[in-house]
Design a protein around this motif. Structure first.
Motif, PDB file in Angstrom:
ATOM      1  N   PRO A 242       0.699  -1.296   0.017  1.00 26.61           N
ATOM      2  CA  PRO A 242      -0.162   0.107  -0.022  1.00 26.61           C
ATOM      3  C   PRO A 242       0.763   1.271  -0.030  1.00 26.61           C
ATOM      4  N   THR A 243       2.035   1.293   0.488  1.00 26.73           N
ATOM      5  CA  THR A 243       2.725   2.533   0.641  1.00 26.73           C
ATOM      6  C   THR A 243       3.968   2.590  -0.459  1.00 26.73           C
ATOM      7  N   GLY A 244       3.988   3.531  -1.486  1.00 27.80           N
ATOM      8  CA  GLY A 244       4.890   3.825  -2.282  1.00 27.80           C
ATOM      9  C   GLY A 244       5.564   5.102  -2.077  1.00 27.80           C
ATOM     10  N   TRP A 245       6.140   5.588  -3.207  1.00 27.47           N
ATOM     11  CA  TRP A 245       6.871   6.987  -3.122  1.00 27.47           C
ATOM     12  C   TRP A 245       6.495   7.488  -4.474  1.00 27.47           C
ATOM     13  N   TYR A 246       6.774   9.004  -4.402  1.00 26.82           N
ATOM     14  CA  TYR A 246       6.671   9.794  -5.697  1.00 26.82           C
ATOM     15  C   TYR A 246       7.690   9.748  -6.381  1.00 26.82           C
ATOM     16  N   VAL A 247       7.373   9.818  -7.793  1.00 29.10           N
ATOM     17  CA  VAL A 247       8.476   9.908  -8.973  1.00 29.10           C
ATOM     18  C   VAL A 247       7.927  10.540  -9.950  1.00 29.10           C
ATOM     19  N   ASN A 248       8.851  10.888 -10.857  1.00 29.61           N
ATOM     20  CA  ASN A 248       8.551  11.686 -12.032  1.00 29.61           C
ATOM     21  C   ASN A 248       7.672  10.823 -13.072  1.00 29.61           C
ATOM     22  N   VAL A 249       6.565  11.176 -13.524  1.00 32.80           N
ATOM     23  CA  VAL A 249       5.702  10.736 -14.230  1.00 32.80           C
ATOM     24  C   VAL A 249       5.552  11.136 -15.837  1.00 32.80           C
ATOM     25  N   GLY A 250       6.098  12.315 -16.104  1.00 37.01           N
ATOM     26  CA  GLY A 250       6.220  13.138 -17.168  1.00 37.01           C
ATOM     27  C   GLY A 250       4.560  13.621 -17.404  1.00 37.01           C
ATOM     28  N   PHE A 251       4.371  13.645 -18.534  1.00 36.65           N
ATOM     29  CA  PHE A 251       2.960  13.976 -18.900  1.00 36.65           C
ATOM     30  C   PHE A 251       1.876  13.188 -18.562  1.00 36.65           C
ATOM     31  N   GLU A 252       2.002  12.294 -17.790  1.00 34.78           N
ATOM     32  CA  GLU A 252       0.906  11.248 -17.599  1.00 34.78           C
ATOM     33  C   GLU A 252      -0.464  11.887 -17.141  1.00 34.78           C
ATOM     34  N   ASN A 253      -0.197  12.952 -16.290  1.00 36.99           N
ATOM     35  CA  ASN A 253      -1.275  13.534 -15.405  1.00 36.99           C
ATOM     36  C   ASN A 253      -1.898  14.305 -16.513  1.00 36.99           C
ATOM     37  N   PHE A 254      -1.278  14.913 -17.237  1.00 37.30           N
ATOM     38  CA  PHE A 254      -2.018  15.751 -18.328  1.00 37.30           C
ATOM     39  C   PHE A 254      -2.790  14.821 -19.219  1.00 37.30           C
ATOM     40  N   LEU A 255      -2.308  13.583 -19.598  1.00 35.87           N
ATOM     41  CA  LEU A 255      -2.941  12.836 -20.481  1.00 35.87           C
ATOM     42  C   LEU A 255      -4.224  12.154 -19.911  1.00 35.87           C
ATOM     43  N   ARG A 256      -3.986  11.958 -18.639  1.00 35.65           N
ATOM     44  CA  ARG A 256      -5.256  11.293 -17.987  1.00 35.65           C
ATOM     45  C   ARG A 256      -6.454  12.307 -17.963  1.00 35.65           C
ATOM     46  N   VAL A 257      -6.147  13.701 -17.858  1.00 35.50           N
ATOM     47  CA  VAL A 257      -7.214  14.728 -18.132  1.00 35.50           C
ATOM     48  C   VAL A 257      -7.996  14.437 -19.392  1.00 35.50           C
ATOM     49  N   PHE A 258      -7.388  14.041 -20.383  1.00 35.11           N
ATOM     50  CA  PHE A 258      -7.972  14.000 -21.939  1.00 35.11           C
ATOM     51  C   PHE A 258      -8.188  12.524 -22.139  1.00 35.11           C
ATOM     52  N   THR A 259      -7.611  11.515 -21.521  1.00 34.85           N
ATOM     53  CA  THR A 259      -7.565   9.924 -21.949  1.00 34.85           C
ATOM     54  C   THR A 259      -8.338   9.214 -21.005  1.00 34.85           C
ATOM     55  N   ASP A 260      -8.286   9.342 -19.938  1.00 36.49           N
ATOM     56  CA  ASP A 260      -8.799   8.552 -18.856  1.00 36.49           C
ATOM     57  C   ASP A 260     -10.352   8.530 -18.879  1.00 36.49           C
ATOM     58  N   GLY A 261     -10.995   7.237 -19.415  1.00 31.36           N
ATOM     59  CA  GLY A 261     -12.605   7.000 -19.367  1.00 31.36           C
ATOM     60  C   GLY A 261     -13.138   7.682 -18.306  1.00 31.36           C
ATOM     61  N   ALA A 262     -13.007   7.220 -17.304  1.00 31.98           N
ATOM     62  CA  ALA A 262     -13.387   7.351 -15.856  1.00 31.98           C
ATOM     63  C   ALA A 262     -13.602   8.795 -15.499  1.00 31.98           C
ATOM     64  N   LEU A 263     -12.869   9.503 -16.049  1.00 31.97           N
ATOM     65  CA  LEU A 263     -12.493  10.976 -15.762  1.00 31.97           C
ATOM     66  C   LEU A 263     -12.841  11.901 -16.479  1.00 31.97           C
ATOM     67  N   VAL A 264     -12.906  11.764 -18.074  1.00 28.29           N
ATOM     68  CA  VAL A 264     -13.098  12.510 -18.823  1.00 28.29           C
ATOM     69  C   VAL A 264     -14.525  13.225 -18.920  1.00 28.29           C
ATOM     70  N   GLN A 265     -15.463  12.045 -18.976  1.00 24.52           N
ATOM     71  CA  GLN A 265     -17.012  12.407 -18.955  1.00 24.52           C
ATOM     72  C   GLN A 265     -17.353  13.358 -17.768  1.00 24.52           C
TER      73      GLN A 265
END
Length: 544
Positions: A282-305
């Motif tokens: 359950p416990t992880g750490w933060y890393v650089n994910v590039g533009f993944e968060n920005f892509l999720r805004v436009f491509t994540d099906g559960a989030l886009v609508q």
């Protein structure tokens, strides 16, 4: 060739020599030779600034925040150079403003942009070392054959630690500092009574003060820098025992092994410990994910609508708030600008009262008034009909829009009143002489001239309504909820309140990386709209 000085004529009074200009006196605040009041005041102020800066640097170094320590050191050196040099006079006035601009604007925006490119959030809120420690703590068990050490709770600068007596030697440590041998004395009970550099908390205080009891029970002091060696913990506040984890960390292989099941979890590039079967700790750490968060805004099906719904309502809310408030304010301004209206000053005062009332209190008040069970809106205006203003998505949007218009139209009433009174009377009189009626004069003269002076204010009002978190949150907390939407998004949520929900500040899972990415998107959208609107404003000025 010699020049003979002019000779005064006989009998003339001697001419007094021209007085020499007085030497320019140096400011007391810049003089190093004399102790002036200004120089002493500057020394005192800079001494306080340096003391505060050095304290910040030491604190940042202690917390391993090297970036903050470096920035603070640079700013402190620059401040000393600027205020103790004879040059850079303009910087003496500009530097405080520049520092505040950097601290509250540039740094915050830059840090938000940095977080937007990470997976920082619930389950990824620290470094890998912190994730390892947290994971091992979750699997800790008391060692069966552990020795019991007499101990005392110690305190230093608000930080609690444990001091034990180990074979006649005093050892002390904190959750951040492993056990280390120090000078001290051991009492008759076997527990340390004096610990060098620390204050021993009296036993009676440990037993009677709930805050100290809680702090002592939460203490976990590592035995060494190796987390696999275990840690000291106490349950009764008088003795400590060794606890070790059923999980074993291998730094070289970057794996955590569960000794009870034999499961091996390997560190991944996504900041998690994942087993071969796909199961993750359950416990992880933060890393650089590039533009993944920005892509999720436009491509994540559960989030886009849900985000499309929120974005559309955000634009509608901001535009309607400005247009309706401006129209209502202009209407009242024109009515009460007519000299035939009696008691104009008194009536104007009544109309600006909503503007003087705190917005969050107004939102809470209207929340009760729109309640379907006991609200006065239904009782007075709809004859007691149980209209669900807060539970129906469309009605909730109309209600919150009404609240925002009620709060903002007095502002436009004041602005339009001043703008109407500033209109050139000769232009209006010329239009009347040319046969223009009231509607034609309003459409062709009054409104264009009003737009020239109010367009910049309309742009700022749009930006304010676009990010008007207070009214949305206090009126209905963004509700009612959008069915199936993640992060508890609601029908009346605008982008800023949706970011608040995604950040997890109000509870639930937190995704700071996605929230930061949305913040950057909102900033770009509002900035682009404002830039285009200001260009149109300049065209209006050229037309007028």
């Amino acid at each position: 060739m010699s020049v003979t000085p002019p000779v005064a004529p006989p009998g003339a009074a001697p001419t007094a020599p021209a007085p020499l200009p007085a030497p320019r006196r140096e400011s007391h605040a810049r003089s190093f030779r004399g102790i002036g009041v200004g120089f002493v005041v500057k020394l005192v102020i800079m001494a306080v600034v340096n003391a505060f800066g050095i304290l910040t640097i030491l604190t940042a170094v202690g917390a391993d925040s090297w970036l903050l320590a470096s920035i603070t050191a640079v700013l402190l050196i620059v401040a000393d150079i600027v205020y103790f040099t004879r040059r850079a006079l303009p910087l003496k006035y500009l530097l405080p403003g520049l520092i505040f601009l950097f601290a509250f604007q540039v740094f915050i925006f830059g840090y938000t942009a940095y977080i937007a490119f990470t997976n920082y959030g619930t389950g990824h809120a620290g470094s890998q070392a912190q994730a390892v420690d947290a994971t091992l703590i979750q699997g800790e068990r008391r060692v069966d054959d552990s020795a019991t050490y007499p101990m005392a709770v110690v305190e230093r600068l608000g930080t609690y630690g444990l001091a034990i007596a180990d074979d006649g030697v005093v050892r002390v440590g904190t959750p951040d500092e492993p056990l280390a041998t120090v000078d001290g004395e051991i009492g008759a009970s076997g527990a340390p009574t004096e610990v060098s550099g620390w204050t021993v908390v009296p036993r009676a205080e440990v037993l009677t003060d709930p805050a100290v009891q809680q702090a002592a029970a939460a203490l976990r002091v590592p035995l060494s820098d190796d987390p696999n060696d275990g840690a000291l913990r106490t349950r009764d506040g008088s003795t400590a025992t060794v606890y070790t984890s059923t999980l074993v960390w291998d730094e070289q292989a970057q794996t955590i092994t569960d000794t009870t099941t034999g499961m091996v979890y390997t560190a991944t590039d996504g900041g998690t410990f994942t087993a071969a079967d796909g199961q993750s700790l359950p416990t992880g750490w933060y890393v650089n994910v590039g533009f993944e968060n920005f892509l999720r805004v436009f491509t994540d099906g559960a989030l886009v609508q849900p985000l499309l719904s929120v974005t559309g309502w955000t634009f509608a809310f901001a535009i309607l708030s400005v247009v309706v408030s401006f129209g209502l304010g202009l209407l009242f301004a024109m009515i009460f600008n007519d000299p035939r209206v009696r008691a104009r000053k008194f009536l104007r005062t009544l109309f600006i009262l909503p503007y003087a009332f705190p917005a969050f209190m107004s939102a809470l008040l209207f929340r009760g008034m729109f309640n379907s069970e006991f609200g006065v809106i239904n009782d007075v205006f709809f004859f007691g009909l149980p209209i669900n203003w807060l539970g129906d998505p469309v009605l909730a949007k109309l209600a919150v829009l009404w609240v925002n218009v009620w709060l903002s139209y007095p502002y436009w009433f004041l602005v339009c009143t001043g703008a109407l009174q500033a209109l050139p009377s000769d232009t209006l009189e010329a239009a009347q002489l040319d046969g223009a009626g009231r509607w034609r004069s309003f459409r062709s003269i009054v409104l264009p001239l009003l737009l020239v002076s109010t367009a910049p204010l309309a742009i700022s009002s749009f930006a304010f309504s676009f990010n008007n978190f207070t009214v949305i949150y206090m009126f209905n907390n963004g509700g009612p909820a959008i069915p199936g939407a993640p992060y508890a998004l609601g029908s009346t949520d605008i982008l800023i309140s949706a970011i608040y929900d995604i950040s997890g500040v109000s509870g639930g899972a937190a995704d700071y990386g996605l929230a930061s990415a949305l913040s950057i998107v909102v900033f770009v959208v509002v900035g682009a709209i404002s830039a285009l609107a200001f260009r149109q404003t300049r065209k209006l000025e050229e037309f007028s």
